[in-house]
Design a protein around this motif. Structure first.
Motif, mmCIF file in Angstrom:
data_model
loop_
_atom_site.group_PDB
_atom_site.id
_atom_site.type_symbol
_atom_site.label_atom_id
_atom_site.label_comp_id
_atom_site.label_asym_id
_atom_site.label_seq_id
_atom_site.Cartn_x
_atom_site.Cartn_y
_atom_site.Cartn_z
ATOM 1 N N SER A 93 0.833 -1.205 0.000
ATOM 2 C CA SER A 93 0.000 0.000 0.000
ATOM 3 C C SER A 93 0.864 1.249 0.000
ATOM 4 C CB SER A 93 -0.918 0.014 1.234
ATOM 5 O OG SER A 93 -0.146 -0.074 2.438
ATOM 6 N N GLY A 94 0.359 2.309 -0.630
ATOM 7 C CA GLY A 94 1.023 3.607 -0.657
ATOM 8 C C GLY A 94 0.075 4.673 -0.161
ATOM 9 N N SER A 95 0.602 5.651 0.560
ATOM 10 C CA SER A 95 -0.269 6.586 1.273
ATOM 11 C C SER A 95 0.171 8.038 1.135
ATOM 12 C CB SER A 95 -0.301 6.197 2.756
ATOM 13 O OG SER A 95 -0.923 7.183 3.561
ATOM 14 N N HIS A 96 -0.744 8.925 1.511
ATOM 15 C CA HIS A 96 -0.439 10.353 1.608
ATOM 16 C C HIS A 96 0.585 10.636 2.687
ATOM 17 C CE1 HIS A 96 -3.562 12.984 -0.628
ATOM 18 N NE2 HIS A 96 -3.448 11.840 -1.262
ATOM 19 N N ASP A 97 0.809 9.675 3.586
ATOM 20 C CA ASP A 97 1.798 9.889 4.640
ATOM 21 C C ASP A 97 3.230 9.686 4.154
ATOM 22 O OD1 ASP A 97 2.168 7.135 4.494
ATOM 23 O OD2 ASP A 97 1.119 6.703 6.366
ATOM 24 N N LYS A 98 3.398 9.506 2.809
ATOM 25 C CA LYS A 98 4.701 9.381 2.138
ATOM 26 C C LYS A 98 5.359 8.021 2.342
ATOM 27 C CE LYS A 98 5.475 14.290 3.189
ATOM 28 N NZ LYS A 98 6.410 15.262 3.794
ATOM 29 N N THR A 99 4.634 7.051 2.875
ATOM 30 C CA THR A 99 5.231 5.747 3.149
ATOM 31 C C THR A 99 4.559 4.636 2.349
ATOM 32 O OG1 THR A 99 3.767 5.109 4.985
ATOM 33 C CG2 THR A 99 5.679 6.488 5.518
ATOM 34 N N ILE A 100 5.293 3.519 2.265
ATOM 35 C CA ILE A 100 4.811 2.292 1.630
ATOM 36 C C ILE A 100 4.840 1.200 2.686
ATOM 37 C CG2 ILE A 100 5.296 0.551 -0.143
ATOM 38 C CD1 ILE A 100 6.799 2.896 -1.635
ATOM 39 N N PRO A 114 7.587 0.748 7.752
ATOM 40 C CA PRO A 114 7.230 1.339 6.458
ATOM 41 C C PRO A 114 8.460 1.701 5.627
ATOM 42 C CG PRO A 114 5.933 2.320 8.217
ATOM 43 C CD PRO A 114 6.989 1.496 8.881
ATOM 44 N N LEU A 115 8.336 1.583 4.312
ATOM 45 C CA LEU A 115 9.388 1.990 3.389
ATOM 46 C C LEU A 115 9.315 3.503 3.229
ATOM 47 C CD1 LEU A 115 8.945 -1.065 2.873
ATOM 48 C CD2 LEU A 115 9.428 -0.642 0.467
ATOM 49 N N GLN A 116 10.412 4.188 3.499
ATOM 50 C CA GLN A 116 10.430 5.638 3.459
ATOM 51 C C GLN A 116 11.530 6.146 2.523
ATOM 52 O OE1 GLN A 116 9.824 7.669 7.270
ATOM 53 N NE2 GLN A 116 9.734 5.661 8.266
ATOM 54 N N GLY A 117 11.261 7.244 1.862
ATOM 55 C CA GLY A 117 12.220 7.834 0.934
ATOM 56 C C GLY A 117 11.596 8.929 0.094
ATOM 57 N N HIS A 118 10.327 8.732 -0.288
ATOM 58 C CA HIS A 118 9.641 9.779 -1.042
ATOM 59 C C HIS A 118 9.428 11.003 -0.150
ATOM 60 C CE1 HIS A 118 8.796 7.901 -4.871
ATOM 61 N NE2 HIS A 118 8.347 6.805 -4.288
ATOM 62 N N ARG A 133 10.374 -6.909 -6.642
ATOM 63 C CA ARG A 133 10.511 -5.460 -6.636
ATOM 64 C C ARG A 133 9.164 -4.773 -6.497
ATOM 65 N NH1 ARG A 133 14.096 -7.410 -10.245
ATOM 66 N NH2 ARG A 133 12.575 -7.387 -11.920
ATOM 67 N N ILE A 134 9.230 -3.576 -5.939
ATOM 68 C CA ILE A 134 8.088 -2.671 -5.843
ATOM 69 C C ILE A 134 8.463 -1.393 -6.581
ATOM 70 C CG2 ILE A 134 6.595 -1.304 -4.318
ATOM 71 C CD1 ILE A 134 7.344 -3.331 -2.084
ATOM 72 N N ALA A 135 7.543 -0.857 -7.364
ATOM 73 C CA ALA A 135 7.721 0.460 -7.980
ATOM 74 C C ALA A 135 6.685 1.406 -7.389
ATOM 75 C CB ALA A 135 7.574 0.387 -9.492
ATOM 76 N N GLY A 149 12.365 -7.855 -0.560
ATOM 77 C CA GLY A 149 12.867 -8.596 0.585
ATOM 78 C C GLY A 149 13.433 -7.727 1.681
ATOM 79 N N THR A 150 14.237 -6.733 1.299
ATOM 80 C CA THR A 150 14.918 -5.898 2.295
ATOM 81 C C THR A 150 14.207 -4.586 2.582
ATOM 82 O OG1 THR A 150 16.278 -4.752 0.649
ATOM 83 C CG2 THR A 150 17.104 -6.857 1.503
ATOM 84 N N GLY A 151 13.340 -4.150 1.659
ATOM 85 C CA GLY A 151 12.686 -2.859 1.827
ATOM 86 C C GLY A 151 13.571 -1.683 1.489
ATOM 87 N N GLU A 152 14.750 -1.963 0.918
ATOM 88 C CA GLU A 152 15.683 -0.903 0.575
ATOM 89 C C GLU A 152 15.518 -0.476 -0.887
ATOM 90 O OE1 GLU A 152 17.788 0.644 2.635
ATOM 91 O OE2 GLU A 152 16.947 -0.561 4.277
ATOM 92 N N PRO A 153 15.773 0.809 -1.183
ATOM 93 C CA PRO A 153 15.724 1.235 -2.589
ATOM 94 C C PRO A 153 16.856 0.589 -3.380
ATOM 95 C CG PRO A 153 16.530 3.008 -1.187
ATOM 96 C CD PRO A 153 16.059 1.931 -0.268
#
Length: 335
Positions: A93-100, A114-118, A133-135, A149-153
């Motif tokens: 899932s992707g959200s307005h809170d800038k996380t995945i 959560p995956l953070q970077g955006h 992979r996730i895009a 797997g790692t949640g890293e970019p």
């Protein structure tokens, strides 16, 4: 849409979710539970579950047979996009809170932090068919590719769009990402290098809201606020992207392309025209003008590479006999 093409699921601003028979167009059921607009829906590969994301900041997993829902609550903002992995085991899932967030379909639990970077809201999520992979597309105008797997970019953000990235999709072979943006363009990216494969595909006159890739990878379909759906021929665009023999074509039939674009482009190192400018002109090197099309037709004219434009009315041009440049006098010659 379900993998077998028989079922369609929709989410609405009325807070409900509906399942439809794609052939008969009949409603097969309505699901209620969200307390705000439903922004995104996905159906599991086995058609047993529906996943929905809403402005109420929750994700819900629905059992299609019983209608029972399991709410997932980790996001602090609107949930703009949800996706289910091809094996049916994961939800992203992707959200307005800038996380995945990545979730386990079976336990309904978040699998990691959560995956953070955006740096802005997440507008679109896609999962590769191999579930590696996730895009993600964001309001920060970038696309990020993540290791499942790692949640890293996996690399630096993909940059090029000048507006919000409203939609992303990964090709079935995992080699390319296609994105659509508020900047009215569609772009294709090489997953391994992070580079754009070709120039942006221009033709829409409004924000691009949705894109899809055909199973064979030869076509892209895009939908826009301009009220049109465009089908792009990737093979045609790849064959004619060189400067030596660029195609200037505004028809679904390549034989309608400008017969001899070389005299218009004059071996310039500038890219070939890819569409109309804001005033309706096809413009070449040094401001050279080829033709003008009324802005009334701007949103429905075929663009280079289009095999189909779906709209209330469309315009195709046959330039195969057009005379231009120093050959203008030939328009008087008898065939």
């Amino acid at each position: 849409m379900s993998l077998d093409g028989k079922g369609v699921v929709s989410g609405s601003a009325d807070k409900s979710i509906r399942m439809w028979n794609a052939k008969t167009r009949e409603s097969l059921g309505v699901f209620h539970g969200h307390t705000d607009c439903v922004r995104s829906v996905a159906i599991s590969p086995d058609k047993s579950c529906i996943v929905s994301g809403s402005d109420d900041k929750t994700i819900r997993v629905w059992d299609i047979k019983t209608g029972e829902a399991y709410p997932l609550s980790e996001h602090s903002g609107w949930v703009r996009s949800v996706a289910i992995s091809s094996d049916g085991n994961l939800i992203v899932s992707g959200s307005h809170d800038k996380t995945i967030q990545v979730w386990d379909m079976g336990t309904h639990k978040a699998l990691s932090t959560p995956l953070q970077g955006h740096t802005s809201l997440i507008l679109s999520i896609a999962i590769s068919s191999d579930v590696c992979r996730i895009a993600s597309g964001s309001g920060d105008k970038t696309i990020r590719v993540w290791d499942m797997g790692t949640g890293e970019p996996l690399r630096d953000p993909l940059q090029g769009h000048t507006g919000w990235v409203n939609t992303v999709v990964i090709s079935s072979d995992g080699d390319h990402i296609v994105s659509g943006s508020y900047d009215q363009t569609v772009r294709v990216w090489d997953v391994k290098t992070g580079e754009a494969v070709a120039s942006p595909f221009r033709g829409h006159t409004g924000p691009v809201r949705s894109v899809a890739i055909s199973p064979d990878g030869k076509r892209i379909v895009s939908g826009s606020d301009d009220g049109t759906i465009r089908v792009w021929d990737l093979e045609f665009l790849n064959q004619h992207k060189s400067f030596e023999a660029p195609a200037i074509c505004f028809s679904s039939n390549p034989i309608h392309a400008l017969h001899s674009p070389s005299s218009f482009l004059q071996d310039s190192e500038s890219p070939s025209p890819s569409g109309l400018n804001e005033e309706g002109w096809i413009v070449g090197p040094e401001g050279r003008l080829l033709l003008w099309i009324s802005l009334n037709f701007y949103s429905v004219v075929y663009a280079p590479g289009n095999t189909l434009v779906i709209a209330s009315n469309v315009l195709q041009l046959d330039l195969s006999c057009a005379a231009h440049g120093t050959s203008w006098h030939k328009c008087r010659e008898q065939s």
